[in-house]
Design a protein around this motif. Structure first.
Motif, short mmCIF file in Angstrom:
data_model
loop_
_atom_site.label_atom_id
_atom_site.label_comp_id
_atom_site.label_asym_id
_atom_site.label_seq_id
_atom_site.Cartn_x
_atom_site.Cartn_y
_atom_site.Cartn_z
N LEU A 38 37.82 43.74 49.16
CA LEU A 38 39.07 43.94 48.43
C LEU A 38 39.03 43.19 47.09
CD1 LEU A 38 41.57 43.62 51.41
CD2 LEU A 38 41.23 45.67 50.00
N ASN A 39 38.50 41.99 47.11
CA ASN A 39 38.38 41.17 45.90
C ASN A 39 37.43 41.81 44.89
OD1 ASN A 39 38.81 39.00 44.20
ND2 ASN A 39 37.33 37.69 45.23
N ALA A 40 36.30 42.29 45.38
CA ALA A 40 35.28 42.86 44.49
C ALA A 40 35.73 44.15 43.82
CB ALA A 40 33.99 43.11 45.28
N THR A 41 36.64 44.86 44.45
CA THR A 41 37.05 46.17 43.90
C THR A 41 38.30 46.09 43.02
OG1 THR A 41 38.28 46.68 45.92
CG2 THR A 41 35.99 47.45 45.80
N LEU A 42 38.78 44.89 42.76
CA LEU A 42 39.96 44.76 41.89
C LEU A 42 39.65 45.25 40.48
CD1 LEU A 42 41.31 41.23 42.87
CD2 LEU A 42 42.42 43.43 43.30
N ASN A 43 40.61 45.96 39.90
CA ASN A 43 40.50 46.40 38.52
C ASN A 43 41.20 45.34 37.66
OD1 ASN A 43 40.74 47.57 36.01
ND2 ASN A 43 41.16 49.62 36.81
N MET A 44 40.41 44.55 36.97
CA MET A 44 40.95 43.38 36.27
C MET A 44 41.70 43.72 34.97
SD MET A 44 40.39 41.16 38.47
CE MET A 44 40.95 39.69 37.62
N LYS A 45 41.83 45.01 34.66
CA LYS A 45 42.62 45.36 33.47
C LYS A 45 44.12 45.28 33.76
CE LYS A 45 42.80 50.41 33.76
NZ LYS A 45 42.42 51.66 33.13
N LEU A 84 46.04 38.79 42.62
CA LEU A 84 45.39 39.18 43.86
C LEU A 84 44.04 38.48 44.03
CD1 LEU A 84 46.22 42.97 44.05
CD2 LEU A 84 46.96 41.21 45.66
N ARG A 85 43.30 38.34 42.93
CA ARG A 85 42.01 37.65 43.01
C ARG A 85 42.19 36.23 43.52
NH1 ARG A 85 37.63 39.22 39.45
NH2 ARG A 85 37.39 40.54 41.26
N SER A 86 43.19 35.53 42.99
CA SER A 86 43.46 34.16 43.45
C SER A 86 43.84 34.15 44.93
CB SER A 86 44.59 33.53 42.64
OG SER A 86 44.21 33.38 41.30
N MET A 87 44.65 35.11 45.32
CA MET A 87 45.08 35.19 46.72
C MET A 87 43.90 35.50 47.64
SD MET A 87 47.77 34.71 48.30
CE MET A 87 48.44 34.89 49.90
N TYR A 88 43.07 36.46 47.26
CA TYR A 88 41.91 36.81 48.09
C TYR A 88 40.94 35.63 48.21
CZ TYR A 88 43.25 41.79 47.78
OH TYR A 88 43.90 42.99 47.87
N GLU A 89 40.73 34.93 47.12
CA GLU A 89 39.83 33.77 47.17
C GLU A 89 40.40 32.69 48.08
OE1 GLU A 89 39.18 32.83 43.04
OE2 GLU A 89 37.75 34.47 42.81
N TYR A 131 42.99 46.53 54.88
CA TYR A 131 43.98 45.52 55.29
C TYR A 131 44.17 45.54 56.81
CZ TYR A 131 45.65 44.37 50.56
OH TYR A 131 45.75 43.92 49.26
N ASN A 132 44.32 46.74 57.37
CA ASN A 132 44.52 46.86 58.82
C ASN A 132 43.32 46.32 59.58
OD1 ASN A 132 47.14 47.89 58.81
ND2 ASN A 132 46.42 49.99 58.57
N GLY A 133 42.13 46.58 59.06
CA GLY A 133 40.92 46.04 59.70
C GLY A 133 40.89 44.53 59.67
N ALA A 134 41.24 43.94 58.54
CA ALA A 134 41.27 42.47 58.43
C ALA A 134 42.27 41.89 59.42
CB ALA A 134 41.60 42.05 57.01
N ILE A 135 43.44 42.50 59.53
CA ILE A 135 44.46 42.04 60.47
C ILE A 135 43.93 42.11 61.90
CG2 ILE A 135 46.72 42.62 61.46
CD1 ILE A 135 47.51 43.40 58.50
N GLN A 147 36.19 38.35 56.73
CA GLN A 147 35.78 37.81 55.44
C GLN A 147 35.13 38.89 54.58
OE1 GLN A 147 33.54 34.04 55.74
NE2 GLN A 147 34.57 33.74 57.69
N GLU A 148 34.31 39.73 55.18
CA GLU A 148 33.67 40.82 54.43
C GLU A 148 34.71 41.79 53.86
OE1 GLU A 148 31.00 42.45 57.34
OE2 GLU A 148 29.61 40.74 57.16
N ILE A 149 35.74 42.06 54.63
CA ILE A 149 36.80 42.96 54.16
C ILE A 149 37.54 42.34 52.97
CG2 ILE A 149 39.07 43.93 54.75
CD1 ILE A 149 37.89 44.47 57.57
N ILE A 150 37.92 41.07 53.09
CA ILE A 150 38.64 40.42 51.99
C ILE A 150 37.74 40.33 50.76
CG2 ILE A 150 39.81 38.31 51.23
CD1 ILE A 150 41.37 39.99 53.37
#
Length: 125
Positions: free
Chosen positions: A64-71, A78-83, A28-32, A58-61
């Motif tokens: 973050l999106n790819a590593t979400l645990n969808m359970k 968060l997936r919707s927000m990241y997209e 998050y800090n890197g993206a900021i 974009q790579e950072i976001i």
């Protein structure tokens, strides 16, 4: 891999020793940081540098999106927000629009701040 300077070595060690929740905070800090840099480069009319740092954001976001645990239900939100953030970063990059970056920066900062507070809460065993 030889590191060029002591700061790089320190940074690499910090990443390697970090817990997963600390790594997320670092992302998050890197993206900021990259979004803020992009704004400065756009103001300077440095198209190439603004593009480069926006690609890193974009790579950072995307990571973050790819590593979400969808359970978990929150992951769907968060997936919707990241997209959305990814799409807006791409749009800002194409249009070189700092207004879009201001919007995205606010969202990423809120997510970072919420995450920072969440990792302070002790885990129940």
């Amino acid at each position: 891999m030889a590191l060029k300077n002591p700061y790089e070595k320190y940074q690499n060690n910090a990443i390697m020793a970090a817990r997963p929740e600390e790594l997320t905070l670092m992302l998050y800090n890197g993206a900021i940081k990259f979004i803020n840099q992009a704004k400065l480069f756009m103001d300077e009319k440095n198209i190439q540098k603004s593009h480069n740092v926006l690609m890193r954001a974009q790579e950072i976001i995307a990571e973050l999106n790819a590593t979400l645990n969808m359970k978990y239900d929150i992951s769907k939100n968060l997936r919707s927000m990241y997209e959305y953030i990814l799409n807006r970063l791409m749009e800002a990059n194409m249009k070189k629009d700092t207004t879009i970056l201001d919007e995205v920066l606010e969202y990423v900062t809120e997510l970072r701040d919420a995450w920072q507070e969440a990792i302070k809460i002790p885990k129940k065993k």
